[in-house]
Motif scaffolding. Structure first.
Motif, PDB file in Angstrom:
ATOM      1  N   VAL A 195       0.716  -0.895   0.042  1.00  0.00           N
ATOM      2  CA  VAL A 195       0.562  -0.136  -0.379  1.00  0.00           C
ATOM      3  C   VAL A 195       0.927   0.856  -0.164  1.00  0.00           C
ATOM      4  N   HIS A 196       0.877   1.668  -1.167  1.00  0.00           N
ATOM      5  CA  HIS A 196       1.874   3.146  -1.407  1.00  0.00           C
ATOM      6  C   HIS A 196       1.761   4.411  -0.736  1.00  0.00           C
ATOM      7  N   VAL A 197       2.179   4.792  -0.118  1.00  0.00           N
ATOM      8  CA  VAL A 197       1.432   6.517   0.411  1.00  0.00           C
ATOM      9  C   VAL A 197       1.606   7.537  -0.659  1.00  0.00           C
ATOM     10  N   PRO A 198       0.559   8.135  -1.270  1.00  0.00           N
ATOM     11  CA  PRO A 198       0.746   9.477  -2.032  1.00  0.00           C
ATOM     12  C   PRO A 198       1.268  10.732  -1.778  1.00  0.00           C
ATOM     13  N   ARG A 199       2.090  10.541  -2.352  1.00  0.00           N
ATOM     14  CA  ARG A 199       3.544  11.327  -1.926  1.00  0.00           C
ATOM     15  C   ARG A 199       2.674  13.092  -3.031  1.00  0.00           C
ATOM     16  N   SER A 200       3.214  14.016  -1.464  1.00  0.00           N
ATOM     17  CA  SER A 200       2.948  15.608  -1.849  1.00  0.00           C
ATOM     18  C   SER A 200       4.077  16.135  -2.532  1.00  0.00           C
ATOM     19  N   VAL A 201       3.252  17.225  -3.674  1.00  0.00           N
ATOM     20  CA  VAL A 201       3.892  17.810  -4.162  1.00  0.00           C
ATOM     21  C   VAL A 201       4.826  19.045  -3.398  1.00  0.00           C
ATOM     22  N   SER A 202       4.322  19.199  -2.543  1.00  0.00           N
ATOM     23  CA  SER A 202       4.642  19.872  -1.869  1.00  0.00           C
ATOM     24  C   SER A 202       5.908  19.448  -0.648  1.00  0.00           C
ATOM     25  N   ASN A 203       6.937  20.743  -0.301  1.00  0.00           N
ATOM     26  CA  ASN A 203       7.901  20.557   0.276  1.00  0.00           C
ATOM     27  C   ASN A 203       7.749  22.140   1.334  1.00  0.00           C
ATOM     28  N   PHE A 204       8.112  20.875   2.853  1.00  0.00           N
ATOM     29  CA  PHE A 204       8.002  22.956   3.670  1.00  0.00           C
ATOM     30  C   PHE A 204       9.774  22.124   4.133  1.00  0.00           C
ATOM     31  N   PRO A 205       9.878  23.237   5.001  1.00  0.00           N
ATOM     32  CA  PRO A 205      11.022  23.166   5.911  1.00  0.00           C
ATOM     33  C   PRO A 205      11.245  22.079   6.866  1.00  0.00           C
ATOM     34  N   GLU A 206      11.551  21.276   7.180  1.00  0.00           N
ATOM     35  CA  GLU A 206      12.321  20.418   8.936  1.00  0.00           C
ATOM     36  C   GLU A 206      11.896  21.643   9.778  1.00  0.00           C
ATOM     37  N   ALA A 207      11.673  21.368  11.130  1.00  0.00           N
ATOM     38  CA  ALA A 207      11.243  21.841  11.761  1.00  0.00           C
ATOM     39  C   ALA A 207      11.945  21.566  13.434  1.00  0.00           C
ATOM     40  N   PHE A 208      12.346  22.274  14.021  1.00  0.00           N
ATOM     41  CA  PHE A 208      13.026  21.222  15.060  1.00  0.00           C
ATOM     42  C   PHE A 208      11.788  20.589  16.126  1.00  0.00           C
ATOM     43  N   VAL A 209      11.710  19.726  16.968  1.00  0.00           N
ATOM     44  CA  VAL A 209      10.460  19.095  17.910  1.00  0.00           C
ATOM     45  C   VAL A 209      11.204  18.943  19.212  1.00  0.00           C
ATOM     46  N   TYR A 218       5.892  21.150  18.492  1.00  0.00           N
ATOM     47  CA  TYR A 218       6.402  21.394  16.851  1.00  0.00           C
ATOM     48  C   TYR A 218       6.408  23.437  17.571  1.00  0.00           C
ATOM     49  N   PRO A 219       7.129  24.051  16.231  1.00  0.00           N
ATOM     50  CA  PRO A 219       6.797  25.638  16.327  1.00  0.00           C
ATOM     51  C   PRO A 219       5.672  26.368  15.386  1.00  0.00           C
ATOM     52  N   PHE A 220       4.629  25.028  15.366  1.00  0.00           N
ATOM     53  CA  PHE A 220       3.833  25.999  15.331  1.00  0.00           C
ATOM     54  C   PHE A 220       3.434  25.997  13.220  1.00  0.00           C
ATOM     55  N   ASN A 221       4.971  24.771  12.964  1.00  0.00           N
ATOM     56  CA  ASN A 221       5.111  24.684  11.692  1.00  0.00           C
ATOM     57  C   ASN A 221       3.778  23.701  11.011  1.00  0.00           C
ATOM     58  N   THR A 222       4.266  23.951   9.551  1.00  0.00           N
ATOM     59  CA  THR A 222       2.968  23.397   8.287  1.00  0.00           C
ATOM     60  C   THR A 222       4.128  21.846   7.927  1.00  0.00           C
ATOM     61  N   ARG A 223       3.224  20.970   8.456  1.00  0.00           N
ATOM     62  CA  ARG A 223       3.482  19.689   7.571  1.00  0.00           C
ATOM     63  C   ARG A 223       2.985  18.833   7.082  1.00  0.00           C
TER      64      ARG A 223
END
Length: 386
Positions: A195-209, A218-223
């Motif tokens: 069962v493959h996980v659909p890939r997102s075309v979006s990329n977001f900066p990695e955030a610390f946790v 998380y610092p309220f980041n988009t994930r």
């Protein structure tokens, strides 16, 4: 109630599939609000060893109110069985490589009849046990992933799923966000599907946790958020909008929910900027910034019935010491929007401050609580509608 597997070459079959999208907007008159009333707590600091918890990683609800707790005291994996009143019953299996033994627990799951499955990452196999904890059999289930994130699930039909990632050995620079999938094993231990996980075309900066006994922050980041349902399908979302996708066979069901955006307060911004300065001063590269508005939710969890627990961002409240680091003066209480497997709204559930969700079944919720002495407890709550 996470995993991966070694990359293998595979033959890709491409077919045209018509995708149906169902939307479930939640109406205001459908609101149900539940509070969690504590009805059972087990754990101790210096009492009987059977009740001493150290690093609880997972919990499975068995038959007739029994439950199984996966833990790692002193780094040694154990699974303990408790009855409905919280009394210790027995150890299920033990550390090792023999029949019914395990080296590293990647997850536990239960069947409707109470049987237990343990995903043994160390031996790359799944162990099966009767509802009373007696060993039945094992079978190989390779993954290749050794991680604390969710890599294991049991569905309602008795199938097993372990997560894998397909790394690019020739181009390591492409492995920042490698494709992932879930290998499906039949009740007899045969690999029957991927069962493959659909890939997102979006990329977001990695955030610390920041990891605390009250859960990760998380610092309220988009994930990009992904999970797997015991109903047998992938769940995905990008948390910059309240839209959750259930990728069922041949169709995609989308849950949409109206919410009121919350502004990041000055105290919250200062708290996370302080954490960010700590990371950068230690030599880590932190690209993400602190936004002005919080995303709708921080995580998506599932329970044994296939219900979807959307862990919302909420208004922070003052906290004083205890389970929180000295610099943490405010934290968000755990509040969830819960949806049924078909996407309909179940209700809003609030857990006590510091409770970390483990599992739910019916009107029961199991969580981990850590006290000011860093003692872990397993707590069972009953959901009571307000």
């Amino acid at each position: 109630m996470l995993s991966t597997k070694r990359s293998k070459s595979c033959l890709l079959f491409v077919s045209l599939v018509v995708i149906f999208v169902w939307l479930f907007p939640v109406q205001s008159d459908a609101q149900h609000t539940y509070k969690a009333e504590e009805e059972l707590r087990i754990g101790t600091f210096d009492g009987e060893f059977e009740y001493v918890f150290a690093e609880i990683s997972d919990l499975a609800a068995g038959a007739n109110g029994t439950f199984f707790v996966a833990d790692s005291p002193a780094g040694k994996p154990v699974v303990r069985m408790f009855d409905s009143k919280g009394s210790f019953v027995k150890y299920v299996g033990r550390e090792g490589r023999g029949p019914g033994e395990y080296e590293r627990i990647g997850g536990v799951g239960s069947f409707p009849d109470g049987r237990l499955a343990i995903w043994d990452i160390g031996n790359q196999r799944i162990n099966l046990y009767e509802s009373n904890g007696e060993y039945i059999e094992s079978f190989f289930a390779g993954s290749g992933l050794f991680t604390s994130y969710k890599t294991f699930e049991v569905d309602h039909d008795g199938n097993f799923y372990v997560k894998t990632m397909f790394f690019d050995g020739d181009n390591p620079q492409n492995n920042t966000n490698p494709p992932s999938a879930w290998f499906k094993y039949s009740p007899q231990g045969q690999l029957v599907d991927t069962v493959h996980v659909p890939r997102s075309v979006s990329n977001f900066p990695e955030a610390f946790v920041i990891f605390t006994p009250a859960g990760g922050g998380y610092p309220f980041n988009t994930r990009i958020i992904e999970n797997f349902s015991p109903s047998g399908h992938v769940i995905t979302a990008i948390n910059n909008r309240y839209e959750i996708n259930l990728h069922k066979k041949g169709r995609r069901l989308t849950i949409e929910y109206e919410y009121s955006p919350l502004k990041v307060t000055a105290d919250e911004e200062e708290l996370w900027m302080d954490f960010k300065r700590g990371f950068t001063s230690a030599g880590y590269s932190v690209e993400s910034s602190i936004p002005n508005v919080k995303p709708p939710f921080k995580e998506i969890l599932t329970d044994s019935q296939g219900r979807i627990w959307v862990w919302r961002y909420t208004k922070s409240q003052p906290v004083a010491g205890g389970i929180f680091p000295d610099k943490v003066k405010i934290w968000e209480p755990p509040v969830f929007d819960v949806f049924n497997p078909d996407g309909s709204f179940y209700g809003e559930v609030s857990l006590p401050m510091g409770a970390v969700f483990l599992e739910a079944k019916g009107d029961k919720v199991w969580a981990v609580l850590t006290d000011e002495d860093q003692v872990e407890y397993v707590v069972r709550y009953k959901l009571v509608e307000e």
